[in-house]
Write an enzyme that holds these catalytic residues in place. Structure first.
Site, short mmCIF file in Angstrom:
data_model
loop_
_atom_site.label_atom_id
_atom_site.label_comp_id
_atom_site.label_asym_id
_atom_site.label_seq_id
_atom_site.Cartn_x
_atom_site.Cartn_y
_atom_site.Cartn_z
N ASP A 1 12.79 106.55 27.92
CA ASP A 1 13.55 107.38 28.86
C ASP A 1 14.38 108.41 28.11
O ASP A 1 14.69 108.25 26.93
CB ASP A 1 14.49 106.49 29.72
CG ASP A 1 15.48 105.72 28.87
OD1 ASP A 1 15.09 105.30 27.75
OD2 ASP A 1 16.62 105.54 29.29
N GLU A 2 14.71 109.49 28.82
CA GLU A 2 15.69 110.48 28.36
C GLU A 2 15.46 110.97 26.93
O GLU A 2 16.41 111.10 26.17
CB GLU A 2 17.12 109.91 28.48
CG GLU A 2 17.50 109.55 29.90
CD GLU A 2 18.91 109.01 30.03
OE1 GLU A 2 19.58 109.37 30.99
OE2 GLU A 2 19.35 108.22 29.16
N VAL A 3 14.23 111.24 26.58
CA VAL A 3 13.97 111.80 25.25
C VAL A 3 14.37 113.27 25.29
O VAL A 3 13.94 114.01 26.18
CB VAL A 3 12.50 111.64 24.86
CG1 VAL A 3 12.25 112.28 23.49
CG2 VAL A 3 12.10 110.17 24.85
N GLU B 1 9.49 108.54 32.47
CA GLU B 1 9.37 109.88 31.86
C GLU B 1 8.12 110.04 31.01
O GLU B 1 7.56 111.14 30.91
CB GLU B 1 10.60 110.19 30.99
CG GLU B 1 11.87 110.44 31.79
CD GLU B 1 12.75 109.23 31.88
OE1 GLU B 1 12.22 108.12 32.14
OE2 GLU B 1 13.97 109.36 31.68
N HIS C 1 17.43 107.12 22.27
CA HIS C 1 18.30 105.94 22.33
C HIS C 1 18.18 105.05 21.10
O HIS C 1 18.21 103.82 21.20
CB HIS C 1 17.98 105.11 23.59
CG HIS C 1 18.36 105.80 24.87
ND1 HIS C 1 19.65 105.83 25.34
CD2 HIS C 1 17.62 106.52 25.76
CE1 HIS C 1 19.68 106.52 26.49
NE2 HIS C 1 18.47 106.95 26.75
#
Ligand SMILES: *[C@@H]1O[C@H](CO)[C@@H](O)[C@H](O)[C@H]1NC(C)=O
Ligand SMILES: *[C@@H]1O[C@H](CO)[C@@H](O)[C@H](O)[C@H]1NC(C)=O
Ligand SMILES: *[C@@H]1O[C@H](CO)[C@@H](O)[C@H](O)[C@H]1NC(C)=O
Ligand SMILES: *[C@@H]1O[C@H](CO)[C@@H](O)[C@H](O)[C@H]1NC(C)=O
Length: 604
Positions: A373-375, A421, A306
């Site tokens: 998050d969401e790597v 995460e 992000h």
């Protein structure tokens, strides 16, 4: 005059306080509060009000429209050097309560039958006494969870024809919460030419304290930019719901609006437009504005994923930037891109960034959120410092990356927060001080707490406010039919009842429940901006606010009832509208006017 126990099912016909107080007993006498009612405030360590001749901080009646104290100070480039004191918070809350009572109040016709007439002016309150029972902790405006006692008592009693309203609390924030409740006891009058307000519930006895210490809203100001006035209105509405943490997701892949003077190109090139930024003085003002409301602003710089908006100014720091058309191989949303994982230039950049930002956060918060998050692991295949998507290679590098950031955060006197995460998917070893923000499932919350970490909940199936609007991505005609009817990943729309049904303690073992600090609702802003932010947030975030303040169970240990909540939430909605927040209605007036007519399954 007897105190009646709060008759739950007839809440629609009485004063509704949102969120519900722990103990609320009241009668049904009418008492008025006027602009002449004196607010007396005896600070900590002073003798109780009965013996005090002169209040320590007397307050004059405020002018009719003191909008100036509430909004739009940010254009004045005034920089605060430190958070407000408890005394300043209470002074502000007194002005704000008077402003609410006499200028931002509402006429409750929607909560009475058509032939209703309002009570006539009669007995009025002679004095409001505020009493601080203890010493404020030093970090009253920027506490760690649990440091500030937000409990308060409120009584409205008659003493030889004199009505006296008394609020006592162990901390200034408790007084602030009590003043918020005070305003919710009173209604605007259609007929009083002087704008007096009245309650129909005297006498009153309230004891109140929050169930959870961390009660937040997360607003994403990167996907869309939000003007400072929109953010302030949001903070004001949050405080009115006794929420106490404003999570500002201030940067993301789409834009970087936060000005970092040591790295000026970041926002100069990464913001959507040069004026869609948060300058240091505006950022300072937002933090101060939150803290004077008893709300702690928590800043998040999401990383290493992000972060692709950094590539506009520092392209050498970002791997897999803006891959098209298959961006979804490398990121959850376009534009793809992630901070390189093993790059000295990235580490130097982060040192500079955090050295600039953290000292500006420190006066107003005890926390700093480093994202996580969401790597996307594929993105590191194209990172020349890694060249792999193998978890076995990436994991130790991620551990170093996070350790470095968290050491920096701690050196700055702050406590790190990360998305779940980092713990659950990347298996990182995180300090016990690190707070884990969960979003993906209740099982995740159970795992986080089983590992001994403190958690903030907000399961996206319940508490994501962006869900259910449908896709923001467009589909080529060749695949469009397969995507019909273009739903988003987390629909349907989470209506207030669904939000209200969520118990933060669900699935957490009893011995680990003390690790649940609280929760946040989230507004990701792909499809939200100033035009709809109020309606997207309110009153749904208020539903979560009651779960977080009052708990998901009622005094008898049952799930909270929608039948009890709906008229009170409707009333809260009217109060929000009266203070300039475009909260959506949740029922038609017919339902609230007629009492018990719009429900199923209720047997008296
Ligand atoms: C309003 O109408 C209801 C139903 O017709 C009646 O019972 C009640 O007495 C009326 N109230 C007033 C204040 O007129
Ligand atoms: C204040 O602290 C005392 C002692 O811990 C506690 O009994 C009380 O409930 C607290 N809150 C209020 C409003 O008095
Ligand atoms: C974390 O552990 C799980 C389960 O052992 C494993 O599947 C996963 O690949 C690990 N993640 C990393 C980044 O090593
Ligand atoms: C109470 O709510 C929970 C969800 O938090 C649900 O699983 C449970 O079935 C509800 N209990 C009753 C008695 O309806």
């Amino acid at each position: 005059m007897i105190l009646l126990l709060f008759p739950l099912v007839f809440a629609s016909l009485t004063t509704a306080i949102w969120p519900a107080p722990a103990v609320y007993e009241h009668g049904n006498d009418v008492v008025w509060i006027t602009r002449d009612t004196e607010f007396k405030w005896a600070g900590a360590g002073k003798v109780g009000y009965l013996k005090t001749q002169e209040p320590e901080y007397p307050f004059e009646a405020i002018p009719n429209h003191p909008q100036n104290i509430i909004h739009e100070r940010s254009d004045k480039k005034r920089v605060h050097l430190k958070a407000p004191t408890g005394k300043e918070m209470v002074e502000y809350a007194i002005k704000s309560a008077k402003h609410t009572l006499f200028n931002r109040n509402f006429v409750p016709w929607k909560f009475h039958p058509r032939n209703w007439t309002e009570p006539v002016f009669d007995a009025s309150i002679s004095k409001v006494y505020l009493e601080l029972l203890g010493q404020d902790p030093e970090d009253i405006a920027k506490p760690l969870a649990g440091v500030v006692d937000e409990s308060y008592q409120l009584t409205l009693t008659e003493d030889s024809k004199n009505w006296i309203l008394h609020i006592a609390a162990n901390s200034s924030v408790g007084i602030v919460r009590g003043l918020t409740t005070l305003t919710q006891l009173f209604f605007a009058s259609e007929n009083s030419p002087d704008g007096h307000a009245y309650t129909t519930s005297a006498p009153v006895r309230i004891f109140d304290a929050p169930k959870f210490e961390h009660r937040g809203v997360n607003l994403d100001v990167s996907r869309h930019y939000f003007a400072p006035s929109d953010i302030k209105r949001t903070i004001d509405a949050m405080a009115y719901n006794k929420l106490n943490r404003f999570h500002l997701h201030v940067t993301d892949g789409q834009s970087w609006p936060l000005v970092i003077p040591a790295l000026p190109e970041l926002s100069a090139k990464g913001a959507y437009r040069p004026n869609q930024i948060y300058s240091p003085s505006v950022f300072n003002e937002l933090q101060y504005y939150a803290s004077i409301h008893g709300v702690e602003l928590i800043t998040e710089i999401d990383m290493p994923g992000h972060t692709s908006s950094i590539a506009h100014s520092y392209p050498e720091l970002i791997a897999s930037f803006d891959k098209q058309p298959n961006w979804d191989t490398y990121a959850a949303e376009p534009p793809s891109g992630t901070l390189k994982l093993n790059s000295p230039a990235v580490f130097k950049f982060l040192e500079t960034l955090l050295n600039d930002l953290l000292p500006r956060v420190f006066p107003y918060s005890s926390y700093f959120h480093t994202g996580g998050d969401e790597v996307n692991k594929n993105a590191y295949k194209l990172d020349e410092t890694v060249q792999s998507s193998d978890p076995a290679i990436l994991q130790p590098l991620m551990q170093k990356f996070i350790d470095r950031n968290h050491d920096h955060v701690r050196r700055a006197g702050l406590t790190p927060i990360v998305w779940e995460e980092m713990l659950l998917e990347w298996n990182l070893t995180l300090g016990k001080d690190v707070i884990i923000q969960s979003w993906r499932s209740d099982e995740a919350v159970a795992q986080i707490t089983a590992k001994g970490h403190k958690a903030i909940v907000g399961n996206y199936n319940y508490w994501y406010l962006d869900c259910g609007k449908g896709q923001w991505l467009n589909f080529d005609p060749s695949i469009s039919a397969s995507q019909y009817p273009y739903l988003d990943y987390c629909g349907p729309y989470h209506n207030w009842r669904l939000i209200y049904s969520y118990d933060p303690l669900t699935s957490v073992a009893p011995e680990n429940q003390h690790l649940i600090l609280g929760g946040e609702t989230h507004l990701w802003a792909e499809q939200a901006d100033a035009s709809n932010v109020d309606g997207m947030l309110w009153p749904r975030a208020a539903a979560a606010a009651e779960i977080l303040w009052s708990g998901a169970k009622d005094a008898q240990g049952r799930n909270r009832s929608q039948i009890d909540a709906a008229p009170r939430l409707s009333e809260m909605r009217e109060r929000l509208v009266a203070r300039g927040v475009a909260a959506e209605p949740i029922q038609m007036p017919y339902c609230t006017m007629e009492g018990m007519v719009c429900q199923l399954g209720y047997t008296p």
